[in-house]
Motif scaffolding. Sequence first.
Motif, PDB file in Angstrom:
ATOM      1  N   ILE A 240       8.449  -1.108  -6.882  1.00  0.00           N
ATOM      2  CA  ILE A 240       7.281  -0.009  -6.965  1.00  0.00           C
ATOM      3  C   ILE A 240       7.542   0.960  -5.970  1.00  0.00           C
ATOM      4  CG2 ILE A 240       5.787  -2.002  -7.614  1.00  0.00           C
ATOM      5  CD1 ILE A 240       4.180  -1.502  -4.618  1.00  0.00           C
ATOM      6  N   ASP A 241       6.831   2.014  -6.302  1.00  0.00           N
ATOM      7  CA  ASP A 241       6.952   3.356  -5.346  1.00  0.00           C
ATOM      8  C   ASP A 241       5.733   3.010  -4.052  1.00  0.00           C
ATOM      9  OD1 ASP A 241       6.906   5.600  -4.075  1.00  0.00           O
ATOM     10  OD2 ASP A 241       6.783   6.983  -5.916  1.00  0.00           O
ATOM     11  N   LYS A 242       6.455   2.701  -3.078  1.00  0.00           N
ATOM     12  CA  LYS A 242       5.655   2.468  -2.003  1.00  0.00           C
ATOM     13  C   LYS A 242       4.923   3.674  -1.232  1.00  0.00           C
ATOM     14  CE  LYS A 242       8.552  -1.359  -0.851  1.00  0.00           C
ATOM     15  NZ  LYS A 242       9.643  -1.973  -0.204  1.00  0.00           N
ATOM     16  N   GLN A 243       5.335   4.928  -1.890  1.00  0.00           N
ATOM     17  CA  GLN A 243       4.760   6.092  -1.381  1.00  0.00           C
ATOM     18  C   GLN A 243       3.360   6.095  -1.692  1.00  0.00           C
ATOM     19  OE1 GLN A 243       7.510   9.870  -1.242  1.00  0.00           O
ATOM     20  NE2 GLN A 243       8.254   8.436  -2.699  1.00  0.00           N
ATOM     21  N   LEU A 244       2.926   5.424  -2.738  1.00  0.00           N
ATOM     22  CA  LEU A 244       1.540   5.198  -3.387  1.00  0.00           C
ATOM     23  C   LEU A 244       0.643   4.669  -2.458  1.00  0.00           C
ATOM     24  CD1 LEU A 244       0.122   6.785  -5.560  1.00  0.00           C
ATOM     25  CD2 LEU A 244       0.815   4.937  -7.063  1.00  0.00           C
ATOM     26  N   VAL A 330       4.874  -6.184   1.470  1.00  0.00           N
ATOM     27  CA  VAL A 330       5.325  -5.566   0.701  1.00  0.00           C
ATOM     28  C   VAL A 330       6.838  -4.817   1.054  1.00  0.00           C
ATOM     29  CG1 VAL A 330       4.344  -3.240   1.037  1.00  0.00           C
ATOM     30  CG2 VAL A 330       5.002  -3.833  -1.271  1.00  0.00           C
ATOM     31  N   ASN A 331       6.950  -4.824   2.267  1.00  0.00           N
ATOM     32  CA  ASN A 331       8.214  -4.077   2.752  1.00  0.00           C
ATOM     33  C   ASN A 331       9.065  -5.079   3.327  1.00  0.00           C
ATOM     34  OD1 ASN A 331       7.635  -1.281   2.662  1.00  0.00           O
ATOM     35  ND2 ASN A 331       6.019  -1.655   4.478  1.00  0.00           N
ATOM     36  N   GLU A 332       8.857  -6.511   3.130  1.00  0.00           N
ATOM     37  CA  GLU A 332       9.949  -7.365   3.263  1.00  0.00           C
ATOM     38  C   GLU A 332      10.716  -7.706   1.993  1.00  0.00           C
ATOM     39  OE1 GLU A 332       7.678 -11.242   3.821  1.00  0.00           O
ATOM     40  OE2 GLU A 332       6.653 -10.456   5.605  1.00  0.00           O
ATOM     41  N   VAL A 333      11.882  -8.318   2.226  1.00  0.00           N
ATOM     42  CA  VAL A 333      13.146  -8.292   1.105  1.00  0.00           C
ATOM     43  C   VAL A 333      12.168  -9.074   0.070  1.00  0.00           C
ATOM     44  CG1 VAL A 333      15.047  -9.238   0.502  1.00  0.00           C
ATOM     45  CG2 VAL A 333      14.888  -8.109   2.690  1.00  0.00           C
ATOM     46  N   ASN A 334      12.272  -8.616  -1.254  1.00  0.00           N
ATOM     47  CA  ASN A 334      11.427  -9.497  -2.300  1.00  0.00           C
ATOM     48  C   ASN A 334      10.105  -9.758  -2.015  1.00  0.00           C
ATOM     49  OD1 ASN A 334      14.135  -9.672  -3.604  1.00  0.00           O
ATOM     50  ND2 ASN A 334      14.624 -11.691  -2.430  1.00  0.00           N
TER      51      ASN A 334
END
Length: 379
Positions: A240-244, A330-334
């Motif tokens: 996903i776009d984490k900037q959102l 969410v920023n972890e691998v998978n």
Amino acid sequence: MKIYIDENMPHGESFFESFGEVITFSGRDVTAEQVQDADILLVRSITKVNQSLLALNSNIQFVGTATIGTDHIDIEYLESRNITFSSAPGCNKISVADYVLSALLVVVEQRQLTLLNQTVAIVGAGNTGTAVYDCLTAIGVNCLLYDPPLQKAGDPRSFCRFEEVLAADVISLHVPKTMVGPYKTLHLFNQSVLEKLNPQQILINACRGEVIDNKALLGLAIEKKVPTLVLDVWENEPDIDKQLLPYVTLATPHIAGYSLDSRARGTEMLYIALCEKLQIPVKLKSTDFTEQSNISDITLSGDLTPELLKSLVHLIYDVRRDDALFRKKVNEVNGFDNMRKNYPERRELSTLTVLTPNKRQVSPQMIDLKKIGFTVKNK
């Protein structure tokens, strides 16, 4: 007979071990080589079942998805090979309704609003949208339904126009992902539609991420021109776009319908479908395996106030738990998939029995607890 089952399908072995050998797999990573000897293939929404996946398999008889949506299944291909297909329509409708109610109770409190004063437009009036409608109207919320396909098909309910949807205080999305045609839902909320919304509104997406143009949403969010956002689904899952994320008030990884009860119900529906195909009697049900909730009953002594309703709902499910966990992982691998794979047990409102005074002493609001989703008994 070899039965391949997504590892996230609860009670899979218990339901299907009598049919043959049960083999579990990772739904996101499954390959054609892994399922080449499958007689039965049971998946969830993250597995695309198509010619590519079944290219090496010449024996498969039955494919099932324990989900409402079927956009991940190439149904025409299955039909061309005479492979029986079954889905689980409605299996998670209660869970999604619980999610929407929990989220709305959080947001209206944060914004110091009164839920009863809000008009909620429900886009998509199928199983899930109807469950959301029933839940919210039981509280006294004014709800609008928008569903052109059902309206054209002669559904007798009252439907609103899209302009009325865009003017509502809350917009809750519950449509399937439809890529083409007169009722296409891909980017139904595109740049031009999103520009018509304002920061005083609330936008909830608990269906498919592609219904909202996430790139356009991000651009408007940066300019602070979007409603309060509750997003359970995203474009390009799991990437996903984490900037959102910073602009989303409540963010979760496609788990609105992920209660233990709903997932077990989906498994049960596929078990029943397979029994019907093989012409054998149905002997099992999900409640045979699902344990009682840790919090099973509570006693009320007075009327149901908005504050008490919020406490009851969040006693069973508080969406803020999933929001906090998602932002952490969410920023972890998978991270996206791992949270779904290891999702903490969550139950539905119906697993809580609310003991109330004799009906003659109870206000209509309290009786509506049952319509909201709780199990209600008189003391």
